[in-house]
Design a protein around this motif. Structure first.
Motif, PDB file in Angstrom:
ATOM      1  N   CYS A  46       0.857  -1.180   0.000  1.00 31.53           N
ATOM      2  CA  CYS A  46       0.000   0.000   0.000  1.00 31.53           C
ATOM      3  C   CYS A  46       0.893   1.231   0.000  1.00 31.53           C
ATOM      4  O   CYS A  46       1.908   1.266   0.706  1.00 31.53           O
ATOM      5  CB  CYS A  46      -0.938   0.042   1.200  1.00 31.53           C
ATOM      6  SG  CYS A  46      -2.111   1.420   1.041  1.00 31.53           S
ATOM      7  N   VAL A  48      -0.635   4.423   0.227  1.00 35.78           N
ATOM      8  CA  VAL A  48      -1.534   5.523   0.622  1.00 35.78           C
ATOM      9  C   VAL A  48      -1.102   6.099   1.976  1.00 35.78           C
ATOM     10  O   VAL A  48      -1.172   7.306   2.192  1.00 35.78           O
ATOM     11  CB  VAL A  48      -3.004   5.041   0.652  1.00 35.78           C
ATOM     12  CG1 VAL A  48      -3.938   6.172   1.035  1.00 35.78           C
ATOM     13  CG2 VAL A  48      -3.402   4.457  -0.712  1.00 35.78           C
ATOM     14  N   PHE A  49      -0.637   5.238   2.858  1.00 33.03           N
ATOM     15  CA  PHE A  49      -0.040   5.648   4.133  1.00 33.03           C
ATOM     16  C   PHE A  49      -0.975   6.469   5.023  1.00 33.03           C
ATOM     17  O   PHE A  49      -0.601   7.542   5.520  1.00 33.03           O
ATOM     18  CB  PHE A  49       1.280   6.418   3.891  1.00 33.03           C
ATOM     19  CG  PHE A  49       2.249   5.721   2.964  1.00 33.03           C
ATOM     20  CD1 PHE A  49       2.551   4.378   3.153  1.00 33.03           C
ATOM     21  CD2 PHE A  49       2.844   6.391   1.904  1.00 33.03           C
ATOM     22  CE1 PHE A  49       3.447   3.723   2.308  1.00 33.03           C
ATOM     23  CE2 PHE A  49       3.728   5.751   1.055  1.00 33.03           C
ATOM     24  CZ  PHE A  49       4.027   4.411   1.252  1.00 33.03           C
ATOM     25  N   CYS A  50      -2.173   5.980   5.237  1.00 27.83           N
ATOM     26  CA  CYS A  50      -3.090   6.643   6.172  1.00 27.83           C
ATOM     27  C   CYS A  50      -2.466   6.600   7.571  1.00 27.83           C
ATOM     28  O   CYS A  50      -2.041   5.519   8.010  1.00 27.83           O
ATOM     29  CB  CYS A  50      -4.441   5.935   6.194  1.00 27.83           C
ATOM     30  SG  CYS A  50      -5.188   5.781   4.569  1.00 27.83           S
ATOM     31  N   TRP A  52      -3.691   6.558  10.489  1.00 25.42           N
ATOM     32  CA  TRP A  52      -4.409   5.719  11.453  1.00 25.42           C
ATOM     33  C   TRP A  52      -4.633   4.305  10.923  1.00 25.42           C
ATOM     34  O   TRP A  52      -5.417   3.529  11.508  1.00 25.42           O
ATOM     35  CB  TRP A  52      -5.756   6.349  11.797  1.00 25.42           C
ATOM     36  CG  TRP A  52      -6.426   6.989  10.613  1.00 25.42           C
ATOM     37  CD1 TRP A  52      -6.506   8.326  10.351  1.00 25.42           C
ATOM     38  CD2 TRP A  52      -7.080   6.323   9.524  1.00 25.42           C
ATOM     39  NE1 TRP A  52      -7.170   8.534   9.157  1.00 25.42           N
ATOM     40  CE2 TRP A  52      -7.537   7.322   8.634  1.00 25.42           C
ATOM     41  CE3 TRP A  52      -7.324   4.980   9.206  1.00 25.42           C
ATOM     42  CZ2 TRP A  52      -8.216   7.014   7.447  1.00 25.42           C
ATOM     43  CZ3 TRP A  52      -7.994   4.685   8.023  1.00 25.42           C
ATOM     44  CH2 TRP A  52      -8.424   5.697   7.177  1.00 25.42           C
ATOM     45  N   CYS A  53      -3.960   3.929   9.856  1.00 22.56           N
ATOM     46  CA  CYS A  53      -4.166   2.608   9.227  1.00 22.56           C
ATOM     47  C   CYS A  53      -4.056   1.474  10.247  1.00 22.56           C
ATOM     48  O   CYS A  53      -3.101   1.428  11.033  1.00 22.56           O
ATOM     49  CB  CYS A  53      -3.113   2.415   8.139  1.00 22.56           C
ATOM     50  SG  CYS A  53      -3.191   0.786   7.364  1.00 22.56           S
ATOM     51  N   GLN A  55      -3.731  -1.587   9.248  1.00 24.54           N
ATOM     52  CA  GLN A  55      -3.062  -2.678   8.513  1.00 24.54           C
ATOM     53  C   GLN A  55      -1.674  -2.244   8.064  1.00 24.54           C
ATOM     54  O   GLN A  55      -1.217  -2.592   6.965  1.00 24.54           O
ATOM     55  CB  GLN A  55      -3.899  -3.077   7.282  1.00 24.54           C
ATOM     56  CG  GLN A  55      -5.254  -3.675   7.606  1.00 24.54           C
ATOM     57  CD  GLN A  55      -5.150  -5.021   8.298  1.00 24.54           C
ATOM     58  OE1 GLN A  55      -4.167  -5.737   8.130  1.00 24.54           O
ATOM     59  NE2 GLN A  55      -6.154  -5.362   9.091  1.00 24.54           N
ATOM     60  N   THR A  58       0.899  -4.391   6.291  1.00 26.24           N
ATOM     61  CA  THR A  58       0.719  -4.838   4.899  1.00 26.24           C
ATOM     62  C   THR A  58       1.469  -3.956   3.895  1.00 26.24           C
ATOM     63  O   THR A  58       1.547  -4.294   2.721  1.00 26.24           O
ATOM     64  CB  THR A  58      -0.775  -4.800   4.485  1.00 26.24           C
ATOM     65  OG1 THR A  58      -1.220  -3.422   4.444  1.00 26.24           O
ATOM     66  CG2 THR A  58      -1.647  -5.586   5.441  1.00 26.24           C
ATOM     67  N   TRP A  59       1.966  -2.804   4.334  1.00 28.50           N
ATOM     68  CA  TRP A  59       2.443  -1.800   3.388  1.00 28.50           C
ATOM     69  C   TRP A  59       3.614  -2.278   2.522  1.00 28.50           C
ATOM     70  O   TRP A  59       3.679  -1.958   1.346  1.00 28.50           O
ATOM     71  CB  TRP A  59       2.871  -0.526   4.141  1.00 28.50           C
ATOM     72  CG  TRP A  59       1.733   0.258   4.722  1.00 28.50           C
ATOM     73  CD1 TRP A  59       0.399  -0.039   4.645  1.00 28.50           C
ATOM     74  CD2 TRP A  59       1.815   1.464   5.495  1.00 28.50           C
ATOM     75  NE1 TRP A  59      -0.340   0.917   5.315  1.00 28.50           N
ATOM     76  CE2 TRP A  59       0.499   1.848   5.849  1.00 28.50           C
ATOM     77  CE3 TRP A  59       2.877   2.276   5.929  1.00 28.50           C
ATOM     78  CZ2 TRP A  59       0.223   3.000   6.594  1.00 28.50           C
ATOM     79  CZ3 TRP A  59       2.600   3.418   6.677  1.00 28.50           C
ATOM     80  CH2 TRP A  59       1.293   3.774   6.999  1.00 28.50           C
ATOM     81  N   GLY A  88      -6.716  -5.437   1.370  1.00 30.04           N
ATOM     82  CA  GLY A  88      -5.292  -5.169   1.515  1.00 30.04           C
ATOM     83  C   GLY A  88      -5.003  -4.526   2.853  1.00 30.04           C
ATOM     84  O   GLY A  88      -5.771  -4.706   3.812  1.00 30.04           O
ATOM     85  N   GLY A  89      -3.995  -3.688   2.800  1.00 30.04           N
ATOM     86  CA  GLY A  89      -3.245  -3.076   1.712  1.00 30.04           C
ATOM     87  C   GLY A  89      -4.150  -2.431   0.657  1.00 30.04           C
ATOM     88  O   GLY A  89      -5.325  -2.219   0.861  1.00 30.04           O
ATOM     89  N   SER A 115      -8.996   1.678  -1.995  1.00 32.59           N
ATOM     90  CA  SER A 115      -9.001   3.137  -1.858  1.00 32.59           C
ATOM     91  C   SER A 115      -9.193   3.800  -3.225  1.00 32.59           C
ATOM     92  O   SER A 115      -9.351   5.020  -3.292  1.00 32.59           O
ATOM     93  CB  SER A 115      -7.681   3.606  -1.240  1.00 32.59           C
ATOM     94  OG  SER A 115      -6.612   3.362  -2.142  1.00 32.59           O
ATOM     95  N   LYS A 132      -9.283   7.836   0.257  1.00 32.29           N
ATOM     96  CA  LYS A 132      -8.553   8.434   1.368  1.00 32.29           C
ATOM     97  C   LYS A 132      -8.017   9.795   0.937  1.00 32.29           C
ATOM     98  O   LYS A 132      -7.564   9.950  -0.201  1.00 32.29           O
ATOM     99  CB  LYS A 132      -7.365   7.522   1.763  1.00 32.29           C
ATOM    100  CG  LYS A 132      -7.754   6.071   2.101  1.00 32.29           C
ATOM    101  CD  LYS A 132      -8.632   5.994   3.318  1.00 32.29           C
ATOM    102  CE  LYS A 132      -8.956   4.595   3.812  1.00 32.29           C
ATOM    103  NZ  LYS A 132      -9.482   3.641   2.865  1.00 32.29           N
TER     104      LYS A 132
HETATM  105  S1  SF4 Z   1      -4.224  -0.252   3.810  1.00 31.15           S
HETATM  106 FE1  SF4 Z   1      -6.049   1.073   3.600  1.00 31.15          FE
HETATM  107  S2  SF4 Z   1      -6.141   2.223   5.522  1.00 31.15           S
HETATM  108 FE2  SF4 Z   1      -4.062   1.341   5.371  1.00 31.15          FE
HETATM  109  S3  SF4 Z   1      -2.794   2.949   4.423  1.00 31.15           S
HETATM  110 FE3  SF4 Z   1      -3.565   1.621   2.785  1.00 31.15          FE
HETATM  111  S4  SF4 Z   1      -5.451   2.627   2.080  1.00 31.15           S
HETATM  112 FE4  SF4 Z   1      -4.959   3.498   4.089  1.00 31.15          FE
END
Ligand code: SF4
Length: 212
Positions: A46, A48-50, A52-53, A55, A58-59, A88-89, A115, A132
């Motif tokens: 992933c 996107v790096f939210c 508050w993720c 998960q 999984t990045w 995911g991710g 996302s 996001k």
């Molecule tokens: S897995 Fe989902 S919540 Fe987590 S950073 Fe990626 S898009 Fe955001």
């Protein structure tokens, strides 16, 4: 890049590989299909790096083993479900045609949780679009949305949610979901939905149950 992916629309490549974080049989805890018996395939990666993720592990894609489509579908042999949820991710980092084409051929109902930050690929019966504010949405998602689900962490997220909702047909169900770690987000959503009845509440019921 999108052209190459589209060329694989009819691909039935059992040797195609995906980095897999985990696969498990559970109940969909969120959104429109909440409560449904489903098998989850969590793909790695992933960007996107939210902040508050839930998960974060999984990045990094390369931490995880590669599974062929054949390996993945073999995990379904003794599982009593019709619903396969690819999550995911961010699953759209991968070309999802090889996996979904095989799943569809075997008669499964395919779901995607995304996302929408990368070009759309795959053959899906249902798409949960959870945009996001941390990464631009790819326009290719908007023709595929089954439900919109926006995570609310603070007041500014309602502005983002309304902006995304304005790009989606009125009859598509639209959910606001609290950021699990922020108790205030539940109160914000409760008050917001009372004033904006086009939105529904989604709760992560699997977390209340203490299951994946
Ligand atoms: S897995 Fe989902 S919540 Fe987590 S950073 Fe990626 S898009 Fe955001």
């Amino acid at each position: 890049m999108l052209l190459n992916k589209n060329k694989e629309e009819n691909c039935l490549d059992l040797k195609y590989e995906y980095p897999v974080v985990e696969m498990f049989h559970s109940i969909q805890g969120e959104g429109f299909w909440c409560g449904v018996n489903a098998f989850f395939i969590r793909l790695a990666g992933c960007d996107v790096f939210c902040p508050w993720c839930d998960q974060k592990e999984t990045w990094v894609m390369k931490k995880y083993p590669l599974f062929t489509v054949e390996n993945i579908v073999n995990n379904l042999l003794n599982i009593n479900t019709k619903h396969i949820i690819i999550t995911g991710g961010e699953p759209l980092l991968h070309n999802l045609f090889p996996l979904t084409n095989v799943l569809k051929k075997q008669g499964y109902i395919t779901h995607l949780e995304t996302s929408g930050s990368h070009p759309f690929t795959g053959d899906f019966d249902w798409v949960t679009f959870s945009p996001k504010p941390y990464k631009k949405t790819d326009e290719s998602i908007y023709n595929h949305v089954g439900e919109l689900k926006v995570i609310i962490d603070n007041e500014n997220d309602f502005i983002f949610a309304e902006l995304e909702a304005s790009k989606i047909a009125d009859n598509v169900p639209k959910y606001l979901q609290p950021q699990w770690e922020n108790p205030l987000s539940k109160e914000l959503i409760f008050e917001y939905i009372l004033r904006h009845p086009q939105w529904r509440l989604s709760l992560q019921t699997h977390k209340f149950l203490g299951v994946r």
